[in-house]
Scaffold this active site. Structure first.
Site, mmCIF file in Angstrom:
data_model
loop_
_atom_site.group_PDB
_atom_site.id
_atom_site.type_symbol
_atom_site.label_atom_id
_atom_site.label_comp_id
_atom_site.label_asym_id
_atom_site.label_seq_id
_atom_site.Cartn_x
_atom_site.Cartn_y
_atom_site.Cartn_z
ATOM 1 N N TYR A 29 -101.978 15.522 25.423
ATOM 2 C CA TYR A 29 -103.263 15.877 24.820
ATOM 3 C C TYR A 29 -103.568 14.977 23.632
ATOM 4 C CZ TYR A 29 -106.950 18.719 22.708
ATOM 5 O OH TYR A 29 -108.136 19.156 22.178
ATOM 6 N N SER A 77 -111.009 15.483 18.677
ATOM 7 C CA SER A 77 -110.173 16.519 18.066
ATOM 8 C C SER A 77 -109.538 15.940 16.808
ATOM 9 C CB SER A 77 -109.074 16.943 19.051
ATOM 10 O OG SER A 77 -108.125 17.785 18.442
#
Length: 258
Positions: free
Chosen positions: A156, A143
Site C-alpha cells: 500500500y 495518502s
C-alpha cells in the site's frame, strides 16, 4: 451542514469508488456545488449513495472494475454517455488495501494493490484525457502513506508513493492539453474501511492523541479539498499533492511520557 455554493454548477464530474467513505464525501462536496455527477463502484448497485444525494444534484451510477484497463475505459465512456458529452473533472479515489506482514506478502497481493491503486488511476486518466472538456481537471487521491511508511503496509505504501509521482508526471504530460492534475493525501479518516481498526480497544484514543488537530478526519474534510483543487480558484495549481491530515505529517515524534 456545509453551505451550498455554485462553484461547479453544471460541470460534469466522475468520482471513482464513491458509494461510501471518502469517495462519497467527495461526491457530496461536488453535489453541493451544483455539479452533475457519476458515481462508481465495482458492486452491482450504488449502496444507497444515489438516494443520499437525491435532491442535491443530478447523479448517475456506473458499475466498473477499475483494476482493469477495460473497466476504466468503460467507466469514462459510461460517464460521458450519461452526462451528455465530455467530462470536466475526474476524481480517482477507488483503491484497496491488501497488505500482510512483510514475510507473507506475495505477488497476488502486490498485483491486486497496484492494479487498482496505480494502474486504475493511470488508465482512467488516459481515457478521461481523450475526451475531456477545455479546462478539465484530474484529482488523484493519495495518502499520508505517500510520504510516511506504516508497518506491514509495504504494498500500500509503495502504491501511494507511486500516486504522488503519478500526479506530477500526469500534470507535466497533460499540461499542453490544458488539463490540470493534482492530488489530495488524506490522513486517518473515519470510514467503513477504517472502522474495524478504530474500534479495537484503545486504538481510537491512541491514534487521536497523535493528531495535532485533536480529531480524526471525516470524509467531508477530504471532499472540500478536492472540490477546491478542481475549481477555478485553483486554475494555476497543477502537479501538487495537498495533504489533508490534521497535521500528522507536520510533527516529529513526541518526547512526552504521557
Amino acid at each position: 451542514m456545509p453551505q451550498q455554493d455554485s462553484a461547479h454548477a453544471g460541470r460534469r464530474v466522475c468520482v471513482t469508488g464513491s458509494t461510501q467513505g471518502i469517495g462519497l464525501g467527495i461526491a457530496r462536496a461536488f453535489a453541493r456545488s451544483g455539479a452533475r455527477l457519476v458515481l462508481n463502484a465495482h458492486i452491482p448497485d450504488d449502496g444507497g449513495a444515489l438516494a443520499q444525494l437525491s435532491g442535491q444534484a443530478e447523479a448517475h451510477y456506473v458499475r466498473a472494475d477499475l483494476a482493469t484497463r477495460d473497466g476504466c475505459r468503460a467507466l469514462i465512456a459510461g460517464a460521458a454517455e450519461r452526462l451528455g458529452g465530455g467530462l470536466d473533472t475526474l476524481v480517482c479515489n477507488a483503491g484497496g488495501f491488501f497488505d500482510t506482514p512483510l514475510d507473507q506478502l506475495d505477488a497476488d497481493a502486490l498485483d491486486r494493490t497496484f492494479d487498482l491503486n496505480v494502474k486504475g488511476y493511470l488508465y482512467c486518466a488516459q481515457a478521461f484525457a481523450e475526451q475531456a472538456r477545455p479546462g478539465a481537471s484530474i484529482v488523484l487521491i493519495g495518502s499520508t502513506n505517500s510520504l510516511a511508511a506504516e508497518k506491514d503496509s509495504v504494498a500500500y505504501d509503495a502504491s501511494k508513493g507511486a500516486v504522488l509521482m503519478l500526479v506530477r508526471s500526469l500534470a507535466v504530460s497533460l499540461a499542453e492539453r490544458g488539463i490540470r492534475v493534482n492530488g489530495v493525501g488524506p490522513g486517518l479518516v473515519e470510514t467503513p474501511l477504517t472502522q474495524a481498526g478504530l474500534d479495537r480497544p484503545g486504538v481510537r484514543a491512541r491514534v487521536t492523541s497523535q493528531i495535532p488537530a485533536g480529531r480524526l478526519g471525516q470524509p467531508d474534510d477530504i471532499g472540500g479539498a478536492v472540490r477546491f483543487l478542481a475549481s477555478d480558484d485553483a486554475a494555476y495549481i497543477t502537479g501538487q499533492m495537498l495533504y489533508v491530515d490534521g497535521g500528522i505529517l507536520a510533527q516529529q515524534m513526541s518526547w512526552s511520557p504521557a
